[in-house]
Write a protein that holds these residues in place. Structure first.
Motif, PDB file in Angstrom:
ATOM      1  N   GLN A   1      28.031  35.567  39.328  1.00 50.04           N
ATOM      2  CA  GLN A   1      29.004  36.205  39.083  1.00 50.04           C
ATOM      3  C   GLN A   1      28.379  36.542  37.652  1.00 50.04           C
ATOM      4  O   GLN A   1      29.337  37.763  36.029  1.00 50.04           O
ATOM      5  N   ARG A   2      28.315  35.505  37.034  1.00 50.22           N
ATOM      6  CA  ARG A   2      28.613  35.550  35.405  1.00 50.22           C
ATOM      7  C   ARG A   2      26.958  36.248  34.945  1.00 50.22           C
ATOM      8  O   ARG A   2      27.373  36.979  34.015  1.00 50.22           O
ATOM      9  N   ALA A   3      26.017  35.651  36.090  1.00 52.26           N
ATOM     10  CA  ALA A   3      24.739  36.570  35.244  1.00 52.26           C
ATOM     11  C   ALA A   3      24.909  38.101  35.203  1.00 52.26           C
ATOM     12  O   ALA A   3      24.321  38.976  34.295  1.00 52.26           O
ATOM     13  N   CYS A   4      25.933  38.474  36.637  1.00 50.20           N
ATOM     14  CA  CYS A   4      25.280  39.867  36.586  1.00 50.20           C
ATOM     15  C   CYS A   4      26.831  41.293  36.543  1.00 50.20           C
ATOM     16  O   CYS A   4      26.616  42.242  36.117  1.00 50.20           O
ATOM     17  N   LEU A   5      27.867  40.744  36.110  1.00 48.09           N
ATOM     18  CA  LEU A   5      29.136  40.959  36.141  1.00 48.09           C
ATOM     19  C   LEU A   5      29.981  40.782  34.526  1.00 48.09           C
ATOM     20  O   LEU A   5      29.795  39.928  34.448  1.00 48.09           O
ATOM     21  N   VAL A   6      30.779  42.252  34.536  1.00 46.94           N
ATOM     22  CA  VAL A   6      30.955  42.600  33.510  1.00 46.94           C
ATOM     23  C   VAL A   6      31.884  42.506  33.187  1.00 46.94           C
ATOM     24  O   VAL A   6      32.960  43.390  33.568  1.00 46.94           O
ATOM     25  N   LYS A   7      33.332  41.312  33.007  1.00 45.54           N
ATOM     26  CA  LYS A   7      34.808  41.993  32.502  1.00 45.54           C
ATOM     27  C   LYS A   7      34.685  41.958  33.977  1.00 45.54           C
ATOM     28  O   LYS A   7      35.965  43.448  34.488  1.00 45.54           O
ATOM     29  N   PRO A   8      35.147  41.249  35.348  1.00 45.45           N
ATOM     30  CA  PRO A   8      34.861  42.316  36.500  1.00 45.45           C
ATOM     31  C   PRO A   8      36.210  41.815  36.975  1.00 45.45           C
ATOM     32  O   PRO A   8      37.233  40.754  36.174  1.00 45.45           O
ATOM     33  N   VAL A   9      36.997  42.270  38.225  1.00 39.98           N
ATOM     34  CA  VAL A   9      37.863  42.932  38.181  1.00 39.98           C
ATOM     35  C   VAL A   9      38.673  41.809  39.586  1.00 39.98           C
ATOM     36  O   VAL A   9      37.371  41.596  40.468  1.00 39.98           O
ATOM     37  N   LYS A  10      39.113  40.482  40.208  1.00 39.66           N
ATOM     38  CA  LYS A  10      38.992  38.897  40.793  1.00 39.66           C
ATOM     39  C   LYS A  10      39.879  40.275  41.751  1.00 39.66           C
ATOM     40  O   LYS A  10      41.709  40.116  42.149  1.00 39.66           O
ATOM     41  N   VAL A  11      39.506  40.308  42.980  1.00 43.31           N
ATOM     42  CA  VAL A  11      39.798  41.140  44.611  1.00 43.31           C
ATOM     43  C   VAL A  11      40.283  39.974  45.339  1.00 43.31           C
ATOM     44  O   VAL A  11      38.552  39.556  45.726  1.00 43.31           O
ATOM     45  N   GLU A  12      41.132  39.865  46.023  1.00 45.25           N
ATOM     46  CA  GLU A  12      41.019  38.743  47.773  1.00 45.25           C
ATOM     47  C   GLU A  12      41.307  38.821  48.517  1.00 45.25           C
ATOM     48  O   GLU A  12      43.408  39.273  48.701  1.00 45.25           O
ATOM     49  N   VAL A  13      41.503  38.770  49.349  1.00 47.08           N
ATOM     50  CA  VAL A  13      42.570  39.154  50.931  1.00 47.08           C
ATOM     51  C   VAL A  13      42.512  38.624  51.689  1.00 47.08           C
ATOM     52  O   VAL A  13      43.839  38.356  51.819  1.00 47.08           O
ATOM     53  N   ALA A  14      41.234  36.996  51.653  1.00 43.88           N
ATOM     54  CA  ALA A  14      42.371  36.160  53.303  1.00 43.88           C
ATOM     55  C   ALA A  14      41.770  34.484  52.117  1.00 43.88           C
ATOM     56  O   ALA A  14      40.778  34.546  51.532  1.00 43.88           O
ATOM     57  N   SER A  15      42.501  33.994  52.863  1.00 48.14           N
ATOM     58  CA  SER A  15      41.840  32.199  52.355  1.00 48.14           C
ATOM     59  C   SER A  15      41.073  32.137  53.521  1.00 48.14           C
ATOM     60  O   SER A  15      40.633  32.773  54.043  1.00 48.14           O
ATOM     61  N   LYS A  16      40.243  31.153  53.498  1.00 47.48           N
ATOM     62  CA  LYS A  16      38.907  30.537  53.388  1.00 47.48           C
ATOM     63  C   LYS A  16      38.864  30.582  54.838  1.00 47.48           C
ATOM     64  O   LYS A  16      37.425  30.834  55.645  1.00 47.48           O
ATOM     65  N   TYR A  17      39.737  29.940  55.257  1.00 48.50           N
ATOM     66  CA  TYR A  17      39.983  29.686  57.157  1.00 48.50           C
ATOM     67  C   TYR A  17      40.729  30.369  57.760  1.00 48.50           C
ATOM     68  O   TYR A  17      41.297  29.737  58.460  1.00 48.50           O
ATOM     69  N   SER A  18      41.154  31.946  57.332  1.00 52.09           N
ATOM     70  CA  SER A  18      42.239  32.116  57.848  1.00 52.09           C
ATOM     71  C   SER A  18      42.315  33.744  58.885  1.00 52.09           C
ATOM     72  O   SER A  18      40.473  33.479  59.202  1.00 52.09           O
ATOM     73  N   THR A  19      42.594  33.338  60.014  1.00 53.87           N
ATOM     74  CA  THR A  19      41.950  34.398  60.947  1.00 53.87           C
ATOM     75  C   THR A  19      43.450  35.373  61.437  1.00 53.87           C
ATOM     76  O   THR A  19      44.212  35.385  60.282  1.00 53.87           O
ATOM     77  N   VAL A  20      43.012  36.419  61.628  1.00 56.50           N
ATOM     78  CA  VAL A  20      43.753  38.120  61.888  1.00 56.50           C
ATOM     79  C   VAL A  20      44.534  37.499  62.283  1.00 56.50           C
ATOM     80  O   VAL A  20      44.651  37.305  63.603  1.00 56.50           O
ATOM     81  N   ASP A  21      45.862  38.093  62.684  1.00 59.50           N
ATOM     82  CA  ASP A  21      46.971  38.066  63.385  1.00 59.50           C
ATOM     83  C   ASP A  21      46.710  38.786  65.072  1.00 59.50           C
ATOM     84  O   ASP A  21      47.353  38.420  66.152  1.00 59.50           O
ATOM     85  N   THR A  22      46.388  39.171  64.845  1.00 62.30           N
ATOM     86  CA  THR A  22      46.408  40.899  66.329  1.00 62.30           C
ATOM     87  C   THR A  22      45.022  40.054  66.800  1.00 62.30           C
ATOM     88  O   THR A  22      44.236  39.491  68.155  1.00 62.30           O
ATOM     89  N   LEU A  23      44.673  38.724  66.589  1.00 60.52           N
ATOM     90  CA  LEU A  23      43.287  37.657  67.065  1.00 60.52           C
ATOM     91  C   LEU A  23      43.848  36.767  68.179  1.00 60.52           C
ATOM     92  O   LEU A  23      44.327  35.928  68.049  1.00 60.52           O
TER      93      LEU A  23
END
Length: 449
Positions: free
Chosen positions: A208-230
């Motif tokens: 990320q530091r090597a190739c992105l410039v002032k990136p915006v970080k977006v995050e959807v789910a935690s590392k070990y989460s599964t969806v509610d419809t499962l």
């Protein structure tokens, strides 16, 4: 296994919701035509920033809709400023690259977008000819992209406007760092870069530091989460009857499209053959198969010609297969992250799905770790032992035939050079059919009398 078309009301709602993110009407209509009812969480968060020209780093699991998140803004800018070799999308696997390209072309079909796939296992000359036609978007694995940069006359990325690194953690796990560095040296500094990853490892942070410039970080789910419809279920079985319980589960869930995950290539081959001997439409995909065989197996499953795909974890990330109804963990995954990736094949894009994990006496500790880290208490898949063991005689015979078929295939492979590596079990299909007929009972429900 196509996605059901939307009703007129759903279509209008989808167009409205994508348009609200800043997506132009033409592309919003294309998204609705693919059956997307509304933007996924990663799309809602990432698309507005990308349309504003910002670099984005997105943390999202497989099945979260990230291909749409990075494709729609690229296509929208391409619509405004058309040019060849506009975007490069890097993928860790050949299958994922092909599927990304398919989705990009589907979204951009109304504006005449051309994409080319650069992956290993496919003739370089044919790819060079496709590059000569000046496509808008290149999707490829880093190694093959570098091959073309070095060897294909006239191919340059000096005018590139967008660079996407999809499944960045997997790209780095597979030791593509050197190739990515080579690509970064030849693409313009003045470009937009998007990086998507399931996890934020130290290597990903460095990239990320090597190739992105002032990136915006977006995050959807935690590392070990599964969806509610499962709907997550388990079955505790004696190890010696594991195959019998697998056949029972498939019978109970007949009519579903299923992915079965195993730990080894040999088990993948064996189970696919055993299931075919029992009359199920099973096909394997694993790392020892040649590229044409892997793509052939995947296409049979995607087209509905086969409704069961037996896979190693090589297939548990990145395979964009819509409408998988059930994921069966034949072998309990060795870590919780792999479990999340596996079950991410079902219950995608808001749809419901089911997973069934087969747990033997040797898997209890690992199974409990998965429940703890995912914070999900799985429900029991009901199976009466007596009803399951009715299948035992037929399953034993199918196992015996599968072992014999594998030995025949391997023996032929030694004679022919590398036949085993390309074997997907199809050479045994005719034999399997004959064996079913000899038994006087064929088809999925033959054991339900």
């Amino acid at each position: 296994m196509t996605v059901s078309p939307l009703t007129e009301h759903e279509k209008q709602e989808a167009i409205t919701s994508f348009s609200a993110l800043g997506v132009c009407t033409q592309l919003a209509e294309a998204a609705a035509a693919l059956g997307w009812k509304k933007p996924s969480s990663i799309q809602e968060q990432a698309i507005p920033h990308l349309l504003q020209g910002k670099d984005v780093i997105g943390l999202a699991q497989t099945g979260s809709g990230k291909t749409g998140a990075f494709s729609l803004p690229i296509l929208q800018e391409l619509l405004d400023k058309p040019q060849p070799l506009f975007a490069l999308i890097l993928s860790p696997t050949r299958e994922l690259a092909i599927q990304i390209a398919e989705q990009v072309e589907a979204l951009g079909s109304g504006i005449g977008v051309r994409a080319v796939v650069l992956v290993g296992g496919i003739d370089m000359m044919a790819q060079a000819i496709a590059l000569g036609r000046r496509p808008h978007i290149i999707v490829g694995t880093p190694g093959r992209v570098v091959d073309h940069l070095s060897n294909t006359k006239g191919f340059s990325l000096k005018g590139l406007k967008h660079l996407v690194l999809d499944e960045a953690d997997k790209l780095l796990d597979m030791d593509f760092e050197q190739e990515i560095d080579q690509i970064l040296k030849v693409v313009p500094r003045d470009r937009r870069t998007q990086l998507f990853s399931a996890t934020m490892t130290n290597k990903v942070q460095k990239l990320q530091r090597a190739c992105l410039v002032k990136p915006v970080k977006v995050e959807v789910a935690s590392k070990y989460s599964t969806v509610d419809t499962l709907r997550q279920q388990y079955l505790f079985v004696p190890a010696k009857y594991k195959d019998c319980y697998l056949a029972f589960i498939l019978n109970e869930l007949s009519g579903s499209t299923s992915m079965i995950f195993t730990r080894t290539c040999d088990n993948t081959r064996r189970i696919a053959l055993m299931l075919r001997n029992l009359g199920f439409g099973g096909v394997p995909i694993h790392g020892q198969m040649s590229q044409p065989k892997r793509l052939g197996a995947l296409n049979k499953f995607k087209s509905g010609e086969r409704n069961i795909l037996v896979a190693t974890d090589v297939a548990s990330r990145g395979l964009d297969i819509p409408s998988v109804d059930v994921v069966i963990n034949y072998d309990v995954p060795q870590n919780s992250k792999d479990y999340v990736h596996r079950v991410g094949r079902t219950a995608r894009a808001g749809r419901s799905g089911r997973s069934v994990t087969i747990v033997t006496q040797y898997d209890v500790e690992q199974f409990q770790k998965i429940e703890h880290l995912t914070e999900v208490k799985m429900e029991l898949f009901k199976a009466e032992r007596e009803e399951v063991l009715i299948l035992l005689e037929r399953v034993n015979e199918a196992q015996r035939l599968a072992t014999m078929q594998m030995k025949e295939s391997d023996y032929g492979g030694h004679a022919a050079g590398r036949k085993r590596r390309s074997s997907d079990g199809d050479q045994n299909e005719a034999a399997s059919s004959k064996m079913m007929k000899v038994g006087g009972r064929s088809g999925r429900h033959a054991n339900r009398k």
